[in-house]
Design a protein around this motif. Structure first.
Motif, PDB file in Angstrom:
ATOM      1  N   SER A 193      -2.926   2.208  -4.254  1.00 10.27           N
ATOM      2  CA  SER A 193      -2.869   3.588  -3.802  1.00 10.27           C
ATOM      3  C   SER A 193      -4.265   4.180  -3.923  1.00 10.27           C
ATOM      4  O   SER A 193      -5.189   3.539  -4.441  1.00 10.27           O
ATOM      5  N   THR A 194      -4.425   5.403  -3.457  1.00  8.83           N
ATOM      6  CA  THR A 194      -5.748   6.024  -3.506  1.00  8.83           C
ATOM      7  C   THR A 194      -6.257   6.192  -4.925  1.00  8.83           C
ATOM      8  O   THR A 194      -7.468   6.275  -5.146  1.00  8.83           O
ATOM      9  N   THR A 195      -5.369   6.232  -5.906  1.00  7.73           N
ATOM     10  CA  THR A 195      -5.790   6.400  -7.302  1.00  7.73           C
ATOM     11  C   THR A 195      -6.232   5.099  -7.952  1.00  7.73           C
ATOM     12  O   THR A 195      -6.787   5.138  -9.055  1.00  7.73           O
ATOM     13  N   THR A 196      -6.002   3.974  -7.310  1.00 12.48           N
ATOM     14  CA  THR A 196      -6.367   2.682  -7.913  1.00 12.48           C
ATOM     15  C   THR A 196      -7.488   1.979  -7.165  1.00 12.48           C
ATOM     16  O   THR A 196      -7.745   0.804  -7.410  1.00 12.48           O
ATOM     17  N   TYR A 197      -8.161   2.683  -6.256  1.00 16.95           N
ATOM     18  CA  TYR A 197      -9.271   2.061  -5.530  1.00 16.95           C
ATOM     19  C   TYR A 197     -10.337   1.544  -6.487  1.00 16.95           C
ATOM     20  O   TYR A 197     -10.935   0.485  -6.259  1.00 16.95           O
ATOM     21  N   GLN A 198     -10.624   2.312  -7.541  1.00 16.24           N
ATOM     22  CA  GLN A 198     -11.721   1.948  -8.428  1.00 16.24           C
ATOM     23  C   GLN A 198     -11.455   0.665  -9.190  1.00 16.24           C
ATOM     24  O   GLN A 198     -12.386   0.058  -9.725  1.00 16.24           O
ATOM     25  N   TRP A 199     -10.215   0.226  -9.264  1.00 16.12           N
ATOM     26  CA  TRP A 199      -9.911  -1.053  -9.909  1.00 16.12           C
ATOM     27  C   TRP A 199      -9.783  -2.177  -8.880  1.00 16.12           C
ATOM     28  O   TRP A 199     -10.291  -3.272  -9.110  1.00 16.12           O
ATOM     29  N   VAL A 200      -9.111  -1.910  -7.778  1.00 15.52           N
ATOM     30  CA  VAL A 200      -8.892  -2.964  -6.782  1.00 15.52           C
ATOM     31  C   VAL A 200     -10.191  -3.287  -6.050  1.00 15.52           C
ATOM     32  O   VAL A 200     -10.536  -4.457  -5.855  1.00 15.52           O
ATOM     33  N   PHE A 201     -10.915  -2.244  -5.646  1.00 21.61           N
ATOM     34  CA  PHE A 201     -12.165  -2.427  -4.903  1.00 21.61           C
ATOM     35  C   PHE A 201     -13.374  -2.207  -5.806  1.00 21.61           C
ATOM     36  O   PHE A 201     -14.408  -1.708  -5.362  1.00 21.61           O
ATOM     37  N   THR A 239      -7.175   7.853   2.778  1.00 29.81           N
ATOM     38  CA  THR A 239      -5.988   7.004   2.816  1.00 29.81           C
ATOM     39  C   THR A 239      -6.077   5.985   3.938  1.00 29.81           C
ATOM     40  O   THR A 239      -5.736   4.805   3.763  1.00 29.81           O
ATOM     41  N   LEU A 240      -6.556   6.409   5.092  1.00 33.98           N
ATOM     42  CA  LEU A 240      -6.626   5.503   6.244  1.00 33.98           C
ATOM     43  C   LEU A 240      -7.629   4.378   6.005  1.00 33.98           C
ATOM     44  O   LEU A 240      -7.333   3.203   6.278  1.00 33.98           O
ATOM     45  N   PHE A 299      -9.397  22.670   4.530  1.00 33.46           N
ATOM     46  CA  PHE A 299      -9.328  22.862   3.087  1.00 33.46           C
ATOM     47  C   PHE A 299      -7.951  22.425   2.601  1.00 33.46           C
ATOM     48  O   PHE A 299      -6.942  22.633   3.290  1.00 33.46           O
ATOM     49  N   ALA A 300      -7.916  21.824   1.416  1.00 30.01           N
ATOM     50  CA  ALA A 300      -6.661  21.300   0.890  1.00 30.01           C
ATOM     51  C   ALA A 300      -5.626  22.401   0.694  1.00 30.01           C
ATOM     52  O   ALA A 300      -4.436  22.203   0.956  1.00 30.01           O
ATOM     53  N   SER A 301      -6.048  23.555   0.232  1.00 27.29           N
ATOM     54  CA  SER A 301      -5.098  24.642  -0.022  1.00 27.29           C
ATOM     55  C   SER A 301      -4.425  25.098   1.270  1.00 27.29           C
ATOM     56  O   SER A 301      -3.239  25.435   1.262  1.00 27.29           O
ATOM     57  N   ILE A 302      -5.170  25.107   2.379  1.00 34.20           N
ATOM     58  CA  ILE A 302      -4.564  25.493   3.656  1.00 34.20           C
ATOM     59  C   ILE A 302      -3.547  24.449   4.096  1.00 34.20           C
ATOM     60  O   ILE A 302      -2.461  24.768   4.599  1.00 34.20           O
ATOM     61  N   PHE A 303      -3.884  23.182   3.891  1.00 32.83           N
ATOM     62  CA  PHE A 303      -2.967  22.119   4.297  1.00 32.83           C
ATOM     63  C   PHE A 303      -1.663  22.207   3.511  1.00 32.83           C
ATOM     64  O   PHE A 303      -0.576  22.144   4.087  1.00 32.83           O
ATOM     65  N   TRP A 304      -1.766  22.327   2.187  1.00 37.05           N
ATOM     66  CA  TRP A 304      -0.546  22.368   1.384  1.00 37.05           C
ATOM     67  C   TRP A 304       0.245  23.641   1.644  1.00 37.05           C
ATOM     68  O   TRP A 304       1.456  23.686   1.414  1.00 37.05           O
ATOM     69  N   PHE A 306       0.857  -1.184   0.000  1.00 33.80           N
ATOM     70  CA  PHE A 306       0.000   0.000   0.000  1.00 33.80           C
ATOM     71  C   PHE A 306       0.888   1.228   0.000  1.00 33.80           C
ATOM     72  O   PHE A 306       1.730   1.410   0.884  1.00 33.80           O
ATOM     73  N   VAL A 307       0.675   2.082  -0.998  1.00 35.60           N
ATOM     74  CA  VAL A 307       1.456   3.308  -1.146  1.00 35.60           C
ATOM     75  C   VAL A 307       0.693   4.450  -0.478  1.00 35.60           C
ATOM     76  O   VAL A 307      -0.438   4.766  -0.885  1.00 35.60           O
ATOM     77  N   MET A 308       1.291   5.063   0.522  1.00 37.17           N
ATOM     78  CA  MET A 308       0.630   6.130   1.265  1.00 37.17           C
ATOM     79  C   MET A 308       0.571   7.436   0.488  1.00 37.17           C
ATOM     80  O   MET A 308      -0.248   8.305   0.794  1.00 37.17           O
ATOM     81  N   GLU A 309       1.437   7.602  -0.490  1.00 32.99           N
ATOM     82  CA  GLU A 309       1.463   8.852  -1.249  1.00 32.99           C
ATOM     83  C   GLU A 309       0.136   9.079  -1.959  1.00 32.99           C
ATOM     84  O   GLU A 309      -0.426   8.173  -2.568  1.00 32.99           O
ATOM     85  N   THR A 310      -0.356  10.304  -1.902  1.00 35.45           N
ATOM     86  CA  THR A 310      -1.622  10.645  -2.532  1.00 35.45           C
ATOM     87  C   THR A 310      -1.655  12.136  -2.807  1.00 35.45           C
ATOM     88  O   THR A 310      -0.966  12.926  -2.145  1.00 35.45           O
ATOM     89  N   ALA A 311      -2.460  12.506  -3.785  1.00 36.08           N
ATOM     90  CA  ALA A 311      -2.662  13.923  -4.079  1.00 36.08           C
ATOM     91  C   ALA A 311      -3.733  14.532  -3.197  1.00 36.08           C
ATOM     92  O   ALA A 311      -3.937  15.751  -3.224  1.00 36.08           O
ATOM     93  N   ASP A 312      -4.437  13.711  -2.411  1.00 39.39           N
ATOM     94  CA  ASP A 312      -5.467  14.203  -1.499  1.00 39.39           C
ATOM     95  C   ASP A 312      -4.807  14.731  -0.229  1.00 39.39           C
ATOM     96  O   ASP A 312      -3.926  14.082   0.346  1.00 39.39           O
ATOM     97  N   ALA A 313      -5.283  15.888   0.203  1.00 39.69           N
ATOM     98  CA  ALA A 313      -4.744  16.453   1.431  1.00 39.69           C
ATOM     99  C   ALA A 313      -5.314  15.770   2.662  1.00 39.69           C
ATOM    100  O   ALA A 313      -4.663  15.709   3.711  1.00 39.69           O
TER     101      ALA A 313
END
Length: 618
Positions: A318-326, A255-256, A518-523, A243-250
């Motif tokens: 990873s978070t980008t492949t959920y739609q295929w794995v699950f 991810t969890l 908000f994602a912008s505040i996090f980044w 499982f790759v923790m890296e994601t574009a989601d803030a």
């Protein structure tokens, strides 16, 4: 002389009798003579040739309606057969007209992919078409030998998209596949797939050489790094899931939840489980959690770890492949009553997530100590009179699914009224079940409402300020007013006397969490330029520069506060939240399925009924 017992059959004769019509000129004596019954006694039996008044037994009447129905059914069958033949013919014509002439979009020419140990012509990971010993087209995935693990999340998503396109073209190139029974999506994606290791063994792909980058502790995973240090002589795992923790989601919730489901899937399929946190935006996994279970084998090379198909020997999620794995566990976001299949999918998704929660959700360091003390305070050992309700109020960039609040948020009054209803029900139940000898224990219940929110101003709302308390006080998200009071911002400063007086030093203003996460505040934590780029949608997926120590420190605080809130709320008797947020779904997993059905987990977002793992719009 033998006498036959059978008597001779009397001869049947027809004899005209006198007319029975009475004459008006006859006397009563003559009338009685005409209408006596003597002539009936002397009359012979009815002729056997004439039809009997009663129906004969043993002879079935003709069934004309059944014959008619049979003729109608035969004609209908003929029409249906003709229609089926016509449809098959038209489908064949359409197939011949629309079938591609080549696989030039995705397929890689074997002449360009040298089997003598050279790298593929393309330096990008891609699905390729190969030919087996029977000259049948198969497919696999070729990853450059010098590729660093992990690939970018967008690369994994692109690999799965291109693999699906390739499989569709391979099926379309075979006419017979058009008439076969349609397989499921996951099975269809795996049809014709050859695992990378098998392709190497059969000589269909070049085998890795010594030039490939060696496996190091930094390039393996959290669990793999420990494995490499303690099991240097261990062999490569037969099957694995990374499982790759890296994601574009803030956010951390998606991810969890995916991490837990991936662990449950690995355990279900007998795969060794690894976690990679090398490019995780929140820092290191062990900063938040205790190390995961250590596999007894080493992870495979980068070239063998694939995001799809699911049947690959070494799977990457990873978070980008959920739609295929699950794929089979993702629910549509509908307002209809759930079917039996939906309930089955929910149960399986929940069981996978629950397995991961029990194995992985263990806080580390000072947070674990604080959590133990906080839970002991809420539920003292040996005490049976504690009652706590947890409220999880999500704001920020996560809006409810309920239509009337889809552009805003669920009112605070909905949360507070639901909590009060739960308290009333609990007190009523305690009064009804308390024994008569008890010292009025039910009246000694002191209900406590614990609140957790990503918006600091929520704690000051009129519905909560006097009736609730913070779930945890270890780490709090501050508002701008709080930051300005603690760290006053001097604003633009004039240049020193020895510099140009036109020079003005700009100081970034304090930024709080008003309105929620908000994602912008996090980044933008510790890097205002990156936050502005994220707000404009221009932030890079994996910036060239690693985040600064200050950025990581602030992000860690945000993650730790989120996890502590969830842990404390999960220890309460009942939880109230909106299922549109991932935190609410995680709380459902923490409470357990029995609590969800028994009222220990209450969803106030009427856009979806009950608990759910992932939906199509996530």
């Amino acid at each position: 002389m033998i006498h036959s017992a059978r008597q001779a059959r009397p001869t049947s004769t027809l004899r005209r009798t006198a007319s029975a019509t009475p004459s008006f000129n006859t006397t009563p004596a003559d009338f009685s003579k005409q209408f006596n019954f003597q002539h009936l006694l002397n009359s012979p039996l009815p002729s056997p040739a004439l039809p009997s008044i009663l129906p004969r037994h043993g002879k079935k009447p003709a069934r004309r309606p059944i014959r008619k129905a049979a003729r109608i059914f035969a004609r209908l069958s003929t029409y249906l057969s003709a229609f089926a033949i016509l449809y098959a013919f038209l489908s064949l014509v359409r197939h011949l007209l629309s079938s591609p002439t080549s696989l030039e979009i995705i397929s890689v020419n074997l002449n360009e992919y040298n089997l003598a140990g050279q790298e593929p012509a393309s330096q990008e990971a891609a699905p390729v078409v190969i030919t087996d010993s029977h000259h049948k087209p198969k497919w696999t995935v070729a990853i450059p030998l010098d590729a660093q693990f992990p690939l970018r999340p967008s690369q994994y998503a692109r690999l799965c998209e291109r693999s699906e396109d390739l499989v569709q073209q391979l099926h379309a190139s075979t006419i017979h596949s058009h008439f076969h029974m349609r397989p499921t999506e996951s099975r269809r994606t795996a049809m014709g797939f050859v695992d990378v290791q098998e392709a190497h063994d059969q000589g269909l792909l070049s085998s890795p050489t010594a030039a490939e980058a060696p496996l190091t502790a930094g390039s393996i995973a959290v669990g793999g790094a420990v494995t490499a240090q303690s099991n240097n002589n261990a062999g490569i795992c037969e099957k694995s899931l990374t499982f790759v923790m890296e994601t574009a989601d803030a956010g951390l919730g998606k991810t969890l939840l995916g991490l837990w489901m991936a662990f449950g899937l690995a355990r279900e399929e007998g795969r060794a489980f690894f976690i990679d946190d090398s490019n995780w935006a929140y820092g290191e996994y062990t900063t938040f959690f205790k190390p995961p279970p250590i596999p007894l084998c080493r992870p495979p090379p980068t070239t063998q770890r694939l995001p799809c198909p699911h049947q690959t020997r070494h799977l990457v999620i990873s978070t980008t492949t959920y739609q295929w794995v699950f794929r089979d566990l993702i629910e549509p976001l509908t307002y209809d009553r759930q079917s039996h299949n939906q309930a089955t999918r929910k149960h399986r998704a929940f069981s996978l997530a629950r397995a991961g929660h029990e194995a992985l959700f263990h806080l580390a360091g000072a947070d674990a100590d604080y959590l133990a003390a906080r839970v002991a305070e809420l539920h003292p050992p040996g005490s049976q009179g504690s009652l706590s309700i947890g409220l999880h109020v999500r704001r920020g960039d996560r809006h409810p699914w309920e239509r009337q609040y889809s552009d805003s948020y669920i009112p605070h009054s909905t949360y507070s009224s639901t909590a009060q209803a739960l308290i009333t029900a609990a007190l009523s139940s305690a009064n009804n079940t308390a024994p008569l000898s008890a010292t009025n224990q039910a009246h000694n219940l002191t209900p406590r409402i614990l609140l957790a929110s990503d918006d600091p101003e929520t704690y000051l709302a009129p519905e909560f300020i006097s009736t609730t308390e913070r779930a945890q006080a270890q780490i709090q998200l501050a508002s701008k007013a709080t930051l300005d009071a603690a760290l006053p911002n001097p604003g633009p400063q004039a240049a020193p006397s020895d510099q140009d007086p036109a020079f003005i030093k700009f100081v970034e203003p304090n930024v709080g969490w008003e309105g929620g996460f908000f994602a912008s505040i996090f980044w933008g934590l510790g890097n205002a330029a990156e936050g502005r780029a994220a707000a404009r949608g221009l932030r890079e997926e994996r910036p060239k520069k690693a985040p600064t120590k200050e950025s990581l420190r602030l992000r860690e605080y945000v993650g730790r506060a989120y996890l502590l809130d969830l842990k404390v709320l999960g220890s309460t008797n009942s939880v109230v939240c909106g299922v549109s947020s991932f935190g609410c779904r995680i709380l459902g997993v923490m409470k357990g399925w029995d609590e969800i059905e028994g009222g220990g987990w209450s969803n106030v977002d009427r856009g979806y009924a009950g608990w759910v793992g992932f939906v199509e719009d996530d």
